[in-house]
Scaffold this motif. Structure first.
Motif, short mmCIF file in Angstrom:
data_model
loop_
_atom_site.label_atom_id
_atom_site.label_comp_id
_atom_site.label_asym_id
_atom_site.label_seq_id
_atom_site.Cartn_x
_atom_site.Cartn_y
_atom_site.Cartn_z
N LEU A 1 0.93 -1.17 0.09
CA LEU A 1 -0.01 0.14 -0.04
C LEU A 1 1.23 1.27 -0.06
O LEU A 1 0.43 2.29 -0.78
N ASN B 1 -7.90 3.58 -1.18
CA ASN B 1 -7.07 3.32 -0.35
C ASN B 1 -7.61 2.00 0.51
O ASN B 1 -6.76 0.89 0.84
N PHE C 1 -6.62 -2.27 0.61
CA PHE C 1 -6.14 -2.67 2.05
C PHE C 1 -6.80 -4.04 2.11
O PHE C 1 -6.60 -4.99 2.47
#
Length: 156
Positions: free
Chosen positions: A26, A130, A134
């Motif tokens: 990430l 994001n 994840f």
């Protein structure tokens, strides 16, 4: 469900590895999107959080360390509480909860306002992407690291 107290040391190590790999993947994506200008974030949230927390500008590795600690912590929590059934719906709920938490706590803390509205609505969308990544990475890595190695008994 296996309790945290009975999880084997080896499994704790695998859970931490899942979190670190997830965090590194990430971070690489976040840094690349920031450097290329396609990120809706004006700055890395982990670094801005550390800057605000300590009241001074800190070097980028500190922000990455905060990011890695956060992602690793929540990855381990997911594995501890949802193993051996690592359902995709569970990881989606975790990611959604963390997204809302970020929008209501982290984003206002760094001065971007609730839901990032002091900067613009793209903050919420960027954070949603994001958190979706994840969830995908956590689920895939968890499945890979905690593959059920037991095979059903053969009929005799």
């Amino acid at each position: 469900m296996e309790s945290p107290r009975t999880m084997a040391s080896r499994d704790w190590g695998k859970a931490i590895a899942v979190g670190l790999i997830n965090g590194i993947a990430l971070a690489a994506i976040l840094i690349a999107t920031l450097k290329s200008g396609i990120s809706p974030m004006p700055a890395p949230l982990g670094l801005l959080f550390a800057d605000t927390l300590f009241g001074r500008h800190l070097p980028v590795p500190v922000g990455i360390a905060f990011h890695l600690a956060y992602v690793t912590f929540w990855s381990v929590v997911f594995i501890v509480f949802f193993r051996p059934r690592l359902a995709f719906s569970s990881v989606v709920l975790l990611a959604a909860g963390l997204w809302i938490f970020a929008l209501l706590v982290f984003v206002p803390f760094v001065g971007w306002g609730f839901f990032g509205m002091a900067v613009g609505p793209r903050i919420a969308i960027g954070l949603l992407i994001n958190h979706a990544l994840f969830a995908l990475f956590l689920w895939g890595l968890s499945k890979a690291f905690f593959r059920d190695e037991r095979r059903p008994a053969e009929n005799v």
